[in-house]
Design an enzyme around this catalytic site. Sequence first.
Site, PDB file in Angstrom:
ATOM      1  N   LYS A   1       0.941  -1.143   0.058  1.00  0.00           N
ATOM      2  CA  LYS A   1      -0.085   0.025   0.058  1.00  0.00           C
ATOM      3  C   LYS A   1       0.868   1.411  -0.058  1.00  0.00           C
ATOM      4  O   LYS A   1       0.721   2.252  -0.800  1.00  0.00           O
ATOM      5  CB  LYS A   1      -0.914   0.021   1.223  1.00  0.00           C
ATOM      6  CG  LYS A   1      -2.123  -0.906   0.975  1.00  0.00           C
ATOM      7  CD  LYS A   1      -2.761  -1.355   2.384  1.00  0.00           C
ATOM      8  CE  LYS A   1      -3.836  -2.297   2.031  1.00  0.00           C
ATOM      9  NZ  LYS A   1      -4.608  -2.704   3.314  1.00  0.00           N
TER      10      LYS A   1
ATOM     11  N   GLN B   1      -4.444  -1.365   9.472  1.00  0.00           N
ATOM     12  CA  GLN B   1      -4.548  -2.610   9.098  1.00  0.00           C
ATOM     13  C   GLN B   1      -5.240  -3.725   9.765  1.00  0.00           C
ATOM     14  O   GLN B   1      -4.817  -3.905  11.123  1.00  0.00           O
ATOM     15  CB  GLN B   1      -3.020  -3.104   8.610  1.00  0.00           C
ATOM     16  CG  GLN B   1      -2.816  -4.365   7.909  1.00  0.00           C
ATOM     17  CD  GLN B   1      -3.520  -4.209   6.664  1.00  0.00           C
ATOM     18  OE1 GLN B   1      -3.382  -3.422   5.779  1.00  0.00           O
ATOM     19  NE2 GLN B   1      -4.114  -5.282   6.091  1.00  0.00           N
TER      20      GLN B   1
ATOM     21  N   ASP C   1     -10.662   3.671   3.981  1.00  0.00           N
ATOM     22  CA  ASP C   1     -10.936   2.267   3.845  1.00  0.00           C
ATOM     23  C   ASP C   1     -12.528   2.071   3.669  1.00  0.00           C
ATOM     24  O   ASP C   1     -12.945   0.985   3.345  1.00  0.00           O
ATOM     25  CB  ASP C   1     -10.560   1.498   4.984  1.00  0.00           C
ATOM     26  CG  ASP C   1      -9.173   0.340   4.602  1.00  0.00           C
ATOM     27  OD1 ASP C   1      -9.387   0.274   3.535  1.00  0.00           O
ATOM     28  OD2 ASP C   1      -8.735  -0.029   5.621  1.00  0.00           O
TER      29      ASP C   1
END
Length: 283
Positions: A53, A97, A120
Amino acid sequence: MAAQIIDGNALAQELRQSFKARVDALAAKGHRPGLVVILVGENPASQVYVRNKVNACLNIGMHSEKIVYDADVDQAVVLAKIAELNADPNIHGILVQLPLPKHFDEEKVLEAISVEKDVDGFHAENVGALAQGNPRFIACTPYGVMKMFEKGGVDLAGKEAVIVGRSNIVGKPMALLLINAGATVTVCHSKTKDLLFHTKRADILVAAVGKPKMITGDMIKPGAVVIDVGINRLPDGKLCGDVDFDSCKEVASLITPVPGGVGPMTITMLLANTIEAAERKSR
Ligand code: NDP
């Protein structure tokens, strides 16, 4: 006739190229898009995802950094960092995460991220906005799948769409997106009584289960569009999806491979959401 393949690597490249001009334009105005990824613990898969990422951001000229904590860190420390990042004008996206260690309250951590930086798309407010058909940030994996439908020229309106899997990060937001696009949606899960009945009648089938090759060619309708979200590691170390590609490609009209399908699109849409967040701030 064998199905046409929707190449996630090629589409991801095409989109990422197109993002560069937007990043440059923002940087010229002093708003270089910035993403912070927070990693707690040393889960090897998570370490790889986080590295990918951060690198994907850097490759198109965005700012990105990771913040790593030991697995036994106090939740309050992470929440304090999130609060600091929420107030930082140079940071447009914050991602924690998952999964988090057991002593964390995952929901509390996700809700601590500012809705404007929740790239997200997991914050309850962003999920709610999507449910109302007015999305602000869309969860990256299903968002990437929607781009694949677009690329494949798939008209979703009026289609029977079946999703196997009801997780908060894939199955549920995928269902909302397909409803919003006019499909008739069925969501299957581990309690579904007759999975075959549902998969057999799907014009659009999305598999997001985490079980290697569980969807076989005899389970799908001729001409179906088959999207494989699953990422499973086989004993020989190779990756495979939830769809048995070899048998399904003989029955489907369009299909995504694993690797090289939905995976690269997920990170691409994370970049898209972060750039979008920076553009909103710069207006
Ligand atoms: P979860 O484990 O959170 O959810 C799996 C879902 O599958 C659950 O809803 C579960 O049902 C359902 N399920 C399990 N067994 C069956 C069965 N036999 N029949 C029907 N449904 C079943 O997984 P995720 O949604 O997080 O991920 C799914 C897969 O996608 C994984 O392989 C993951 O690695 C991959 N993934 C890939 C991404 C990408 O970028 N390509 C991103 C995110 C995930 P129930 O709810 O009843 O338990």
